[in-house]
Enzyme design. Sequence first.
Site, PDB file in Angstrom:
ATOM      1  CG  ASP A 169      31.317   6.333 -15.488  1.00 51.98           C
ATOM      2  OD1 ASP A 169      31.696   7.517 -15.528  1.00 51.98           O
ATOM      3  OD2 ASP A 169      32.028   5.416 -15.036  1.00 51.98           O
ATOM      4  CG  ASP A 186      37.321   7.255 -11.497  1.00 51.99           C
ATOM      5  OD1 ASP A 186      36.184   7.085 -11.009  1.00 51.99           O
ATOM      6  OD2 ASP A 186      37.543   7.246 -12.717  1.00 51.99           O
TER       7      ASP A 186
END
Length: 742
Positions: free
Chosen positions: A468, A538
């Site tokens: 990430d 997301d």
Amino acid sequence: MGVTVQEQTGLFHLQSSDMSYLIQIVDGYPVHVYWGGKLKQREKMSDLLIHTPAGAGLDRLPQEYPQYGSGDFRNPAYQAELEDGTRITELKYDGYRILKGKPHLIGLPAVYTEDESEADSLELILKDTYSGLKVVLLYTIFADRNVIVRSTQLSNEGDKKLRLRRALSASVDLTGKGDMEIMYLSGAWAREGTIRRRPLVQGETRIDSKRGMSSHQFNPFAALVSKETTEDHGEAFGFSLVYSGSFEAGAEVDSFGSTRFSIGVNSFDFAWQLNPGDSFQTPEAVMVYSGHGLGEMSRTYHRLYRTRLCRGKYWDEERPILVNNWEATYFNFDADKLVSIAEEGAKLGIELFVLDDGWFGKRDSDNSSLGDWYEDRRKLPGGLADVAERVNRLGLKFGLWFEPEMISPDSELYRKHPDWCLHVPGRRRTEARWQLVLDYTRQEVRDYIYDSLSAIFTSVPVSYVKWDMNRCLTEIGSAALQPEHQAETAHRYVLGLYELLERITADFPHILFESCSSGGGRFDPGMLYYMPQTWTSDNTDAVERLKIQYGTSLVYPVSAIGAHVSAVPNHQVGRITPLEFRGDVAMSGNFGYELDLTNFTDEEKETVKRQVATYKQIRGLVQQGDLYRLKSPFEGNESAWMFVSEDKEEALVYAFQVMAVPNAPLRTVRLGGLDPELEYEVESSISGEKSIYGGDRLMQLGLPLKYEQKDYQSMWFRLKAVKPLTRFNIKSYARLRNHRRS
């Protein structure tokens, strides 16, 4: 096919099976002549040669790598500053080389060939004799793909310093194309992949990122299309940059109706010092031509990126179905809770459990511990190895989340090395999500991250990593660089990231790496070179995902698109959608779940079990098949797409209706990519019935869609070509059988 040269006219013809690209040397300048459908090889092409009006100068010349300051007033492809402060250079043609295959770009991700017969490459050599600047334009054309890959190397062969202030990867002047439209992908966090399309007018249209990453706001891709271009018809010229940092892409229409398109590293806040003997290599631009609409352009990118950009063990393997604990627990978990989710996953047929954020340091929220990559024994008394082994005993593989490019001010690493972040002495250090960015221009920083991660990978059975990156770059400076190199920091950061990724992925080839940047903030070809899939957004709401996944597919293959089922009400938008609808949307990508499976009812568990079993049957087709977009979620209440096998004998269609329509008319969806000569057995997920239709009928008349009178409806159809013996209808076959018996 390949590259041919007509020495007497200075004409270079780059030709694939269905495309031609022509360059001519005019007065020492490489000039763009043509890019489009395939032209036959002829001894003479005098009618195509460029003839500029007398006295027009460079401003009317359609150039391949234009300069500024000597008569061309449009945007240049490069700009160099000499040691005396002047900024005038003039590159002239100095020769060429033709190479088999495709040269490797040192230190940069790039598409590749597995055999040199797949492609031919042309190097055009340009020099400015006054300054000693040498530029090599590299073109690679693939034999069986409508693809040209371009990059540029700039070298200082003089005896004084040069400073690059602009160094783009590619520039193309399309004569007479001033009435085209530009398409690109824009958005924000949780709204990635929005397709934008607008006409070009005289002046400049530009997209870019100044964030040190490719960004949620704009993807490093754009296409020029004719006004009549649709999914299936019309011309499209695609430009995709294999790069993960700040970029720019722009189209400039001049007063004579020509369009100059250029793409490369963002010139804003960029400079690069070239001492005598130094070189600078630009990232590569992948240029795709389609004469048959956007769909063909997309499928060309998909096949290339899936098979000649992604690498390693997993690029052509079916991806595992996973469950991720993030939206199930966030930071609040212990080992038993994690294993309980994995236990339910094992019962449902899930193959991989992923432990997300919160397992390291003292990480109970976003505000600490990034950089402290050691397990938190408060939450995991037996450590990661204990959790992984318990998960493995259930028959699931084990995956782990990292954010290796970041550092928390509240961390042991920051207290020990406060200068390891990107920063400018004496200036405020901007925190986002309570974190700073590690300075990846520094070898010791990259070595620390490599050592930290490799220690875990060699002691814990990790088979999947979610990598990430949750913030952009600010205070872009490095304590390790001299003043004349500070403007190089952003690009050197990306080069450092690539060096680390190359090292890690090479040393741990058994691990499936997935890129993430708060979702799709760094969904770009550069990352796909190291990690064959990306967490697309997301935002896991199924309705929003229709647009996000549809838009992303404009350039990226479905095998790269991570898509999960999450709980309802959805955590991003609060919407409640049926589990079946969420599953059908997510099964149109790399499938998984992001929720607490232990909270499911028995009925929901049966639904998940069916979804998992279904995806195991279809994932090869979804991940490796050809994608045809049928109905756009950006244009109405319905969406549809399909996947077709290479031999056209198998296909899968998904159709979605967001809101119920009262007294709705009969609706159909016209399919694509089938063989019109074949007949297909079509199985419906709604009725379970099987019908036989001709491929021509399915593509011309379409497939009927019968939605229920409810919001959030989805359905799928599985198509299989009927074998020659069964192409008789049932009555004819029965008569033939009875005749043979008698």
